[in-house]
Scaffold this active site. Sequence first.
Site, mmCIF file in Angstrom:
data_model
loop_
_atom_site.group_PDB
_atom_site.id
_atom_site.type_symbol
_atom_site.label_atom_id
_atom_site.label_comp_id
_atom_site.label_asym_id
_atom_site.label_seq_id
_atom_site.Cartn_x
_atom_site.Cartn_y
_atom_site.Cartn_z
ATOM 1 N N SER A 30 0.826 -1.218 0.000
ATOM 2 C CA SER A 30 0.000 0.000 0.000
ATOM 3 C C SER A 30 0.854 1.259 0.000
ATOM 4 C CB SER A 30 -0.862 0.067 1.263
ATOM 5 O OG SER A 30 -1.814 -0.918 1.254
ATOM 6 N N HIS A 60 -7.304 1.339 -8.992
ATOM 7 C CA HIS A 60 -6.083 0.626 -8.602
ATOM 8 C C HIS A 60 -5.825 -0.568 -9.506
ATOM 9 C CE1 HIS A 60 -6.350 3.040 -4.995
ATOM 10 N NE2 HIS A 60 -5.147 2.629 -4.640
ATOM 11 N N HIS A 82 -5.971 -8.572 -1.603
ATOM 12 C CA HIS A 82 -5.955 -8.924 -0.182
ATOM 13 C C HIS A 82 -7.079 -9.893 0.162
ATOM 14 C CE1 HIS A 82 -3.770 -5.076 -0.325
ATOM 15 N NE2 HIS A 82 -3.125 -5.518 0.739
ATOM 16 N N TYR A 84 -8.996 -9.764 2.655
ATOM 17 C CA TYR A 84 -10.203 -9.072 3.164
ATOM 18 C C TYR A 84 -11.126 -8.581 2.056
ATOM 19 C CZ TYR A 84 -7.503 -4.799 2.243
ATOM 20 O OH TYR A 84 -6.756 -3.818 1.640
ATOM 21 N N GLU A 85 -10.624 -8.578 0.808
ATOM 22 C CA GLU A 85 -11.503 -8.196 -0.311
ATOM 23 C C GLU A 85 -12.459 -9.339 -0.662
ATOM 24 O OE1 GLU A 85 -9.246 -6.415 -3.703
ATOM 25 O OE2 GLU A 85 -7.597 -6.410 -2.270
ATOM 26 N N ALA A 112 2.709 -2.054 4.074
ATOM 27 C CA ALA A 112 2.510 -1.012 5.079
ATOM 28 C C ALA A 112 2.000 -1.722 6.327
ATOM 29 C CB ALA A 112 1.481 -0.006 4.590
ATOM 30 N N MET A 210 -2.179 -6.636 6.943
ATOM 31 C CA MET A 210 -3.243 -7.448 6.343
ATOM 32 C C MET A 210 -2.809 -8.172 5.068
ATOM 33 S SD MET A 210 -6.257 -4.607 6.772
ATOM 34 C CE MET A 210 -6.336 -3.558 8.249
ATOM 35 N N SER A 211 -1.512 -8.385 4.908
ATOM 36 C CA SER A 211 -1.029 -9.024 3.673
ATOM 37 C C SER A 211 0.180 -9.905 3.978
ATOM 38 C CB SER A 211 -0.647 -7.942 2.648
ATOM 39 O OG SER A 211 0.499 -7.229 3.095
ATOM 40 N N ASN A 234 2.032 3.665 10.912
ATOM 41 C CA ASN A 234 1.312 4.188 12.091
ATOM 42 C C ASN A 234 1.682 3.349 13.305
ATOM 43 O OD1 ASN A 234 -0.504 2.207 10.385
ATOM 44 N ND2 ASN A 234 -1.128 1.961 12.523
ATOM 45 N N HIS A 246 -6.744 5.117 6.949
ATOM 46 C CA HIS A 246 -6.048 4.724 5.721
ATOM 47 C C HIS A 246 -5.277 5.907 5.130
ATOM 48 C CE1 HIS A 246 -5.157 2.349 2.223
ATOM 49 N NE2 HIS A 246 -5.718 3.235 1.424
HETATM 50 N N1 HPA Z 1 -2.994 -2.680 11.320
HETATM 51 C C1 HPA Z 1 -3.193 -3.512 10.283
HETATM 52 N N2 HPA Z 1 -2.792 -3.238 9.052
HETATM 53 C C2 HPA Z 1 -2.154 -2.071 8.837
HETATM 54 C C3 HPA Z 1 -1.917 -1.157 9.869
HETATM 55 C C4 HPA Z 1 -2.357 -1.478 11.185
HETATM 56 O O1 HPA Z 1 -2.182 -0.734 12.148
HETATM 57 N N3 HPA Z 1 -1.259 -0.092 9.319
HETATM 58 C C5 HPA Z 1 -1.098 -0.381 8.001
HETATM 59 N N4 HPA Z 1 -1.647 -1.570 7.697
#
Ligand code: HPA
Length: 274
Positions: A30, A60, A82, A84-85, A112, A210-211, A234, A246
């Site tokens: 990401s 995308h 992903h 989750y999609e 990310a 998430m990947s 983050n 996001h």
């Molecule tokens: N959690 C899960 N997936 C993420 C995060 C997070 O804090 N930041 C970027 N992808």
Amino acid sequence: MSYEAVEAAARAIAERTGRESHDVGLVLGSGLSAFAESLADSVSIDSAEIGFPQPRVAGHAGRIVSATIGGVRLLASAGRVHTYEGWDLADVVFGVRALVLAGCNVVILTNAAGGMGPGLVPGDLVALRDHINMVARNPLVGPNDSRFGPRFPDMSAIYPAGLREIVAKSAADVGIEYKEGVYAWQLGPSYETPAEIQMLASVGADVVGMSTVPEAIALAHMGVPVVGISLVTNLAAGISTTPLSHEEVTEIAGAARTKFTALLTNLIPRLGRT
Ligand code: HPA
């Protein structure tokens, strides 16, 4: 997705790039796909045209980019899909399997991630030492096709120490700091709760996302070593005092682009020579 479907995609990559084979594979996470656009003398393929599942996010489109860096043939994939999609895991790992059948014998997986390991702050790069699968799903469930790999593959060295040493050399070369850590895979798309993050930290995870994990499992199944690089976008939930968004993830990814690009540009030729 059958072995034959992956093979067909790999053949299409060779035909469209005019490169019979490639050396190093790269999956861009990401906010990190700008790297693929920055490559000189590259050939870019719309991945939908060669059978890759497409990200279900407007605007995308998935792209496969072939380029040479320091004489090493790179095959990069931007726009991963992903779990989750709603995809089956066989679709989630289609792309990395195609990179391998297109010749790549090492793959860099980037993502990310949220950070909760000691001292991690947004903008940090973390080379993965290992991962924890928190999702109780696995891309190898179902009949095993032994052309990909064995029924019960070993997972004890997915991210080999020797490759992490190469990352260390590259980081030193380009003068950037990075850390090492363990990645925990969460299904998403909701971010974690503070209690979940405390649990993950207590079992030894440093970053969460998430990947990456399904792809890393599929690569280990194929006997292909992985370099995992997380960009901490983050602080994880509860460690951060502000809500997660996001927008924050893509903003930090953008800001870290320069050092991320410098690291990859140095690393790819080194990996291709191993
Ligand atoms: N959690 C899960 N997936 C993420 C995060 C997070 O804090 N930041 C970027 N992808």
